[in-house]
Write a protein that holds these residues in place. Sequence first.
Motif, mmCIF file in Angstrom:
data_model
loop_
_atom_site.group_PDB
_atom_site.id
_atom_site.type_symbol
_atom_site.label_atom_id
_atom_site.label_comp_id
_atom_site.label_asym_id
_atom_site.label_seq_id
_atom_site.Cartn_x
_atom_site.Cartn_y
_atom_site.Cartn_z
ATOM 1 N N VAL A 139 0.818 -1.215 0.000
ATOM 2 C CA VAL A 139 0.000 0.000 0.000
ATOM 3 C C VAL A 139 0.854 1.269 0.000
ATOM 4 C CG1 VAL A 139 -2.031 -1.024 1.062
ATOM 5 C CG2 VAL A 139 -0.231 -0.115 2.515
ATOM 6 N N ASP A 140 2.104 1.146 0.434
ATOM 7 C CA ASP A 140 3.012 2.288 0.389
ATOM 8 C C ASP A 140 4.447 1.777 0.349
ATOM 9 O OD1 ASP A 140 3.534 1.394 2.896
ATOM 10 O OD2 ASP A 140 2.666 3.083 3.954
ATOM 11 N N SER A 141 5.414 2.719 0.237
ATOM 12 C CA SER A 141 6.817 2.305 0.154
ATOM 13 C C SER A 141 7.664 3.190 1.062
ATOM 14 C CB SER A 141 7.304 2.414 -1.290
ATOM 15 O OG SER A 141 8.708 2.313 -1.335
ATOM 16 N N ALA A 142 8.364 2.561 1.977
ATOM 17 C CA ALA A 142 9.241 3.309 2.892
ATOM 18 C C ALA A 142 10.394 3.947 2.126
ATOM 19 C CB ALA A 142 9.769 2.368 3.968
ATOM 20 N N THR A 143 10.920 3.231 1.104
ATOM 21 C CA THR A 143 12.085 3.758 0.363
ATOM 22 C C THR A 143 11.711 5.020 -0.416
ATOM 23 O OG1 THR A 143 11.565 2.191 -1.412
ATOM 24 C CG2 THR A 143 13.281 1.544 0.137
ATOM 25 N N LEU A 144 10.514 5.036 -1.039
ATOM 26 C CA LEU A 144 10.087 6.221 -1.785
ATOM 27 C C LEU A 144 9.817 7.395 -0.836
ATOM 28 C CD1 LEU A 144 7.746 4.773 -4.577
ATOM 29 C CD2 LEU A 144 10.179 5.296 -4.689
ATOM 30 N N PHE A 145 9.244 7.085 0.324
ATOM 31 C CA PHE A 145 9.021 8.157 1.307
ATOM 32 C C PHE A 145 10.354 8.753 1.754
ATOM 33 C CE2 PHE A 145 8.801 9.484 5.772
ATOM 34 C CZ PHE A 145 7.845 10.488 5.681
ATOM 35 N N LEU A 146 11.340 7.867 2.036
ATOM 36 C CA LEU A 146 12.663 8.345 2.461
ATOM 37 C C LEU A 146 13.327 9.172 1.365
ATOM 38 C CD1 LEU A 146 14.144 5.279 4.388
ATOM 39 C CD2 LEU A 146 13.624 7.520 5.334
ATOM 40 N N PHE A 147 13.153 8.762 0.105
ATOM 41 C CA PHE A 147 13.721 9.525 -1.010
ATOM 42 C C PHE A 147 13.184 10.956 -1.005
ATOM 43 C CE2 PHE A 147 12.464 11.078 -5.282
ATOM 44 C CZ PHE A 147 13.710 11.547 -5.687
ATOM 45 N N TRP A 148 11.853 11.091 -0.903
ATOM 46 C CA TRP A 148 11.252 12.433 -0.905
ATOM 47 C C TRP A 148 11.716 13.239 0.304
ATOM 48 C CZ3 TRP A 148 9.636 14.077 -5.243
ATOM 49 C CH2 TRP A 148 8.939 13.275 -6.150
ATOM 50 N N LEU A 149 11.831 12.594 1.438
ATOM 51 C CA LEU A 149 12.264 13.290 2.660
ATOM 52 C C LEU A 149 13.697 13.813 2.508
ATOM 53 C CD1 LEU A 149 11.571 14.031 5.622
ATOM 54 C CD2 LEU A 149 12.553 11.838 6.301
ATOM 55 N N ILE A 150 14.607 12.944 2.017
ATOM 56 C CA ILE A 150 16.016 13.349 1.844
ATOM 57 C C ILE A 150 16.107 14.479 0.816
ATOM 58 C CG2 ILE A 150 18.301 12.557 1.079
ATOM 59 C CD1 ILE A 150 17.396 9.699 2.054
ATOM 60 N N LEU A 151 15.321 14.333 -0.264
ATOM 61 C CA LEU A 151 15.355 15.346 -1.321
ATOM 62 C C LEU A 151 14.921 16.715 -0.792
ATOM 63 C CD1 LEU A 151 15.826 15.829 -4.383
ATOM 64 C CD2 LEU A 151 13.397 15.367 -4.724
ATOM 65 N N VAL A 152 13.823 16.745 -0.040
ATOM 66 C CA VAL A 152 13.319 18.021 0.509
ATOM 67 C C VAL A 152 14.336 18.610 1.482
ATOM 68 C CG1 VAL A 152 11.551 19.020 2.014
ATOM 69 C CG2 VAL A 152 10.873 17.508 0.147
ATOM 70 N N LEU A 153 14.908 17.754 2.357
ATOM 71 C CA LEU A 153 15.903 18.249 3.324
ATOM 72 C C LEU A 153 17.130 18.827 2.605
ATOM 73 C CD1 LEU A 153 15.801 15.457 6.077
ATOM 74 C CD2 LEU A 153 14.943 17.790 6.286
ATOM 75 N N CYS A 154 17.584 18.152 1.541
ATOM 76 C CA CYS A 154 18.752 18.642 0.793
ATOM 77 C C CYS A 154 18.433 19.961 0.061
ATOM 78 C CB CYS A 154 19.209 17.583 -0.220
ATOM 79 S SG CYS A 154 20.019 16.172 0.578
ATOM 80 N N ASP A 155 17.180 20.101 -0.391
ATOM 81 C CA ASP A 155 16.790 21.315 -1.118
ATOM 82 C C ASP A 155 16.571 22.516 -0.209
ATOM 83 O OD1 ASP A 155 17.054 20.186 -3.553
ATOM 84 O OD2 ASP A 155 14.915 19.971 -4.001
ATOM 85 N N VAL A 156 16.503 22.267 1.103
ATOM 86 C CA VAL A 156 16.348 23.385 2.048
ATOM 87 C C VAL A 156 17.543 24.348 1.937
ATOM 88 C CG1 VAL A 156 16.386 23.969 4.512
ATOM 89 C CG2 VAL A 156 14.838 22.189 3.674
ATOM 90 N N PHE A 157 18.760 23.794 1.708
ATOM 91 C CA PHE A 157 19.965 24.639 1.661
ATOM 92 C C PHE A 157 19.964 25.572 0.433
ATOM 93 C CE2 PHE A 157 21.064 21.134 4.443
ATOM 94 C CZ PHE A 157 21.621 21.817 5.522
#
Length: 1514
Positions: A139-157
Amino acid sequence: MPATALEEFCGSTFWNLSLLQRADPDLPVCFEQTVLVWAPLGFLWLCAPLHLAVLCTKATPNKHLSKLYLCKQIVVGLLFLTAIASLAVTLGEDYNPTRDPATTVRNPGIFYANPVLFALSWILLLLCQEGLRRRKGAVDSATLFLFWLILVLCDVFPFQTLLREALSLKKSLDLPRFCLFYISFGLELIALVLSAFGDVPREAEELVKKVLLYSIHKDISMEMLLSRPLVQEDMWELSEAESTLQISQKFQQIMQTELKAARTRIQTKLRKRGMKKTSTVQGEVLPNGRQNGLGKGVSQDVLVMEKEKKKKEDKAEYPEAWLISTLATTFKRVLWESAFLKLLTDLLSFVSPQLLKLLISFTTDKSIYTWTGYVYAVLLFLVTIFQSLFLQQYFQRCFVLGMKVRTALTAAVYKKALVVSNDARKESTVGETVNLMSADAQRFNDVANFIHLLWSCPMQIVLAIAFLWIELGPAVLAGLAVMVLMVPINGVLATKSRTLQVKNMKYKDKRMKIMNEMLNGIKVFLYAWEPSFQNQVMGIREQELGVMRKFAYLSSVSTFVFSCAPALVSLATFAVFVSVDSENVLDAGKAFTSISLFNILRFPLAFLPMLIASMVQVLLKNTHTHTQIQTYIVSLDIKPGRLVAVVGVVGSGKSSLISAMLGEMHSTKGFVNVQGSVAFVPQQAWIQNATLRDNILFGSPVQETRFQATLEACALMPDLELLPGGVHTEIGEKGINLSGGQKQRVSLARAVYSKADVYLLDDPLSAVDSHVGKHLFDEVVGRRGLLKDKTRILVTHGVSFLPYVDEIVVLKNGCVSEVGSYQNLKDSKGAFSDVTGDLCLSKELTSDGEEVEVVPDGQEAQPDAPPEDIVSTTLKRESSIRRSQRNGSVRLRKKNYLKKTKPTPGDEIKKGQRLIEKETMETGQVKFSVYLQYLRSMGWCYTSMVFLVYFIQNVAFIGQNLWLSDWTNDAVEYYNMTYPNWKRDTRIGVFGALGMAQGLFVFLGTLLLANGSINASRILHSQLLKNILRVPMVFFDTTPSGRVVNRFAKDIFTVDEAIPQSFRSWIMCFLGVLGTLFAICLATPIFTAIIIPLAVIYYFVQRFYVATSRQLRRLDSVSRSPIYSHFGETMSGLSVIRAYGHQDRFLKHNEKVIDENLKSVYPWVVSNRWLAIRLEFLGNLVVFFSAMLAVISRDTLDSGLVGLSISYALNVTQTLNWLVRMTSELETNIVAVERISEYTKLENEADWVSGQRPSEKWPEAGRLRFENYKVRYRPELDLVLHGITCNIESTEKIGIVGRTGAGKSSLTNCLFRIIEAAEGRILIDGIDIASLGLHDLRSRLTIIPQDPVLFSGTLRMNLDPFETFSDEEIWGVLELSHLKDYVGGLQEGLNHEVSEGGENLSVGQRQLLCLARALLRKSRILILDEATAAVDLETDDLIQTTIRQEFAHCTVLTIAHRLHSILDSNRVMVLDAGKIVEFDSPSTLFNQQGHFYSMAKDAGITTVDSTVLDSTSF
């Protein structure tokens, strides 16, 4: 150089440290464009194959396109367009036709590479999301969620870099890329939010909504959303990997390998010692290659680590230490995973003190940039977040592991029980084995939860000491020395604990054994023996509580030592640190970093000894004693298709012969070979708690024609009309709502329906009336019966059947004395003549040509009369309960009188079809009154003192830390000055005193709580036992014994051990949280503003959780009872199950009931993790805000308070988590008090002793008078006795006869006041029995029941539990009951141990013991309930003679189903439909040719003066 290449690629500097060494730091643009872009994309490409693999498979389920899926795909599609747009902008800038040709500078390579990389990644992501949609069950994917989370955190800078640049220049230098970046960032945020939601399939949506809504607390919105809380039917099905079948199979496979290895090791060891290992052959291989049938009766594998209490050298002969290795191998994957997660958690826990140290130095050194403090605060937050995630993943695996271990062991104990030998069965009672399944398997579960602490605790201790060495140098050795000194103390305490635990387990087993026997033999309480058994149980309980008190005191000492440990260690370390060198000054950095490390040290130091104690309990071995075996030598050959009768006097070995054929006896020599399948009808019918239909089918497929033929042959058709639901009527536990005759016919029907090759019938005809026996012999067993072509071995006491068998086997003293036909044996005048005496047959069986049908008399009278199902319970318990009651009386009629009704399979469920109601279960919040009840049981004095003492201990703890905070300020005050000795000594002295005060108050609190909880345990158990012994016997019909046992086992165990522990933990956690919040508010008062929203969130989270958790724990308790009930049922019918070869079916059913239990346990484990993650996040927010506030207030705060505040905050995460856990655990454990309370409030019978006491000699005459006596079983049912009026004079002998449902049993029930009068009264010697106490009444009456009940204990205890008679009197009654020679021949005489249920005595001997009981009581009124049905003629004659002689001066009432036994009565009472229809002497009634004449004729009695063998037995 890579950096140079990257700079050329980016067109700017890759790394410049100077950008960070300023008040407004920033990252270089090149770093942001490369590392911060490639890192998340690299993660995506690494994880992509997992999702793409699904697309490569041929068959993929066609799942619907949900709105969520479409939204996700649209967002990624838009991101793809932004990447293309970004590439287009770069191409446009470099290759624009309008561009100045003179300009040679082009955009750097990064502006081409990144958009292309993004475009490819978004295409890949579209495919990944499609792969996820197609994957089954996902029903969902932990790896895809982590990808989006890392991407957003990296884009904060880059987000803040571009924004700051635009704000400083008041314009953007690159507007297209500026706009595209912020559009992309917005879309990424949307994608992150969407990926946090599961894409639930349409078919599962309703189920998910239901589960979510059920979880919401009732007080908030449950009533608005749903009308009911969680029930068992709402639980999700288990996955295959979590099911009992899978776990058990894996465990069994590995167990065999480990056992083999263990046996090899033991044999090697024995060979080295030069010992010869001998092993008993359990099943010899026969010449034809078949294995001896004994193999199934005697287990060849070992489950429980057992040892014989023999000589010391024998101890080496049993394989040990295989169970732990089996469990480790079975669950190795989850063990390794959890070990890795635990390692990460432990390592992260040591990062926090280092960050605390940096934060303290930040507040003291004003030259450090402010942003550094914020970075430290964020890092501290991130470290705690990751620590929480790893810890909860670790716990999830550990708790699931514990659950699987318990499942594997419970299933293995059950499997072992199915194959255990009879010898081994005698050595441990059902109660002890149930204890093995419940308490002991639970201990394994608990240890499995925390097994990694065995290596984790020492590792944490070593790391903590290493970091402390860095802080304080060699001074830490002083603290280490204190810890080392505590090891021997721990050793002594652990040894003592082990001894006490062994004792406690023995007393618990002993108590449960007696409780089991009491519940099984409840009918003996008609002797008014309750006080004796109550005293026995209470005596054992007091011994158990005595051991518990010692154990609690020992625990108090242990708690004192280990609560003092951190204080003593820190005191010793700080004292040595400041004393060895005047230069050593304790500053805030050193002190609070050390305190944080000591806090980490506190857990392993406290937990390690507890874990060792748990391991000790788990490693305890069950021991059993060596028993003597009586040897029988039998040689017998039975040809196929023959009917063979086995006869012999009581104790000659008839049942043993059948057992040997079934492989249930231990073979010392020779073999038993039974060819073909076997059906077995035991002497005492074994009936399951299932429908009548299921009892007969017994797992076989339904064939309606065969089923109907079986019902007719076994004379069950008339009974179906009397049972409320026909064949679908539920039969209670142990067949409680069937008469003895019905049970035996159902047992016989089960055998007939099975279509086996060989039928072993152990005296099935003794429990039924003679005419019904004749019918069964004709239609089932005899030459015209359904089994005429089968091999039949019939153990019988019925002389009338012997001429019609093919062969008779006569047994004498365990040996075959004679074999031959009836005529040959009769002519030979051998042992057969001794058995039958000089009696001869005077009547032939009904002629072959005459067709007979079975019709119940009640059919004409009252077909819808309420059956005496639930309440004729007086004499119904233990394995088979009243055999000749109610529906056992059936008469033969000619064919033309037949009225037969066939039940239709599709009949609707009728009222009364269900007997055993579902176990009631409280719902919603546990009432506050339940807590008050427990506290009241503890005693208000103890309760208030415990709260006060723990509060003072917490004050001392806060005081010590405040003192330390003030102490660290001395480093600033005495900077570059000599530190005064008096000041140093004062600081150390007060610090140490406050530490010791904590230990003392904890010790005192634990001591008070121990005494209080033991008080509560005593009172609650006493109330429960007292009430269970006073409930009406109808309660035991409608309540499976498993439920009652569960109250005395699991619930009392919870009250004894779990509640005191969770109560203590709750108080300490609650006060700890209050102390933490107080300390943080003291340091940063603004924190009070943050407390309120956090407290609100906390409240809702914990209520949300507790409601679900509590209900799941209740479901766990309720679904656990059937495991024990099914186990008890299996043990009592073991020989039947094994005879039919249905072990696998019962194993499957056991797996099913365990799975039902796991369905509520597994969600409970998951709900704990759900709670923990949310709570720890709240705790982490407390850490974050306290650190942030410290950074903000750095100019106004001193370093000591900062250290105090944050070190407390670091501790609060765990404390908050434990507080809710303990709140929940306390609430779920207090359910045990609620369940016990439920049984203490059950309606009681009348008082045991009333205000009106009869004289000591009452009843002197023994006169009985019934005056218009009417009775009904329950207020809503019809009358069963309609105005009985009669006088019975002193010393009269009265026979009571009547058809099924006539009210014979009800009449005796009324005499003992099992059921109370609806109208009218019974007078005994002129006294109304309703005015007397039950004990005054029951102790003056005596009943000899048909089914004798004995208890494990001495023969003397079974005869005289109150020890009121002398040995001479007991030997006198043994002589009268013809047992003197037998008892005299026993080695221990009256002290001979009777096994559980009297299994080491024959049924006849048990019956004679019941006669001895009656003789001992010397009552003036005696009631006989067909007391000689199961004994041979010789014993029957002895009993009848003894009764005539010894009870000549008594009034005797005999309930008769076989009329010959009451022909010498003064008068006979004939009952019909609850009324007396005839009451006169037998001869008068016979001459009247009424009801009695009709019954006598049916029974083959031609004149009342003749003794007719057709209705006799031997």
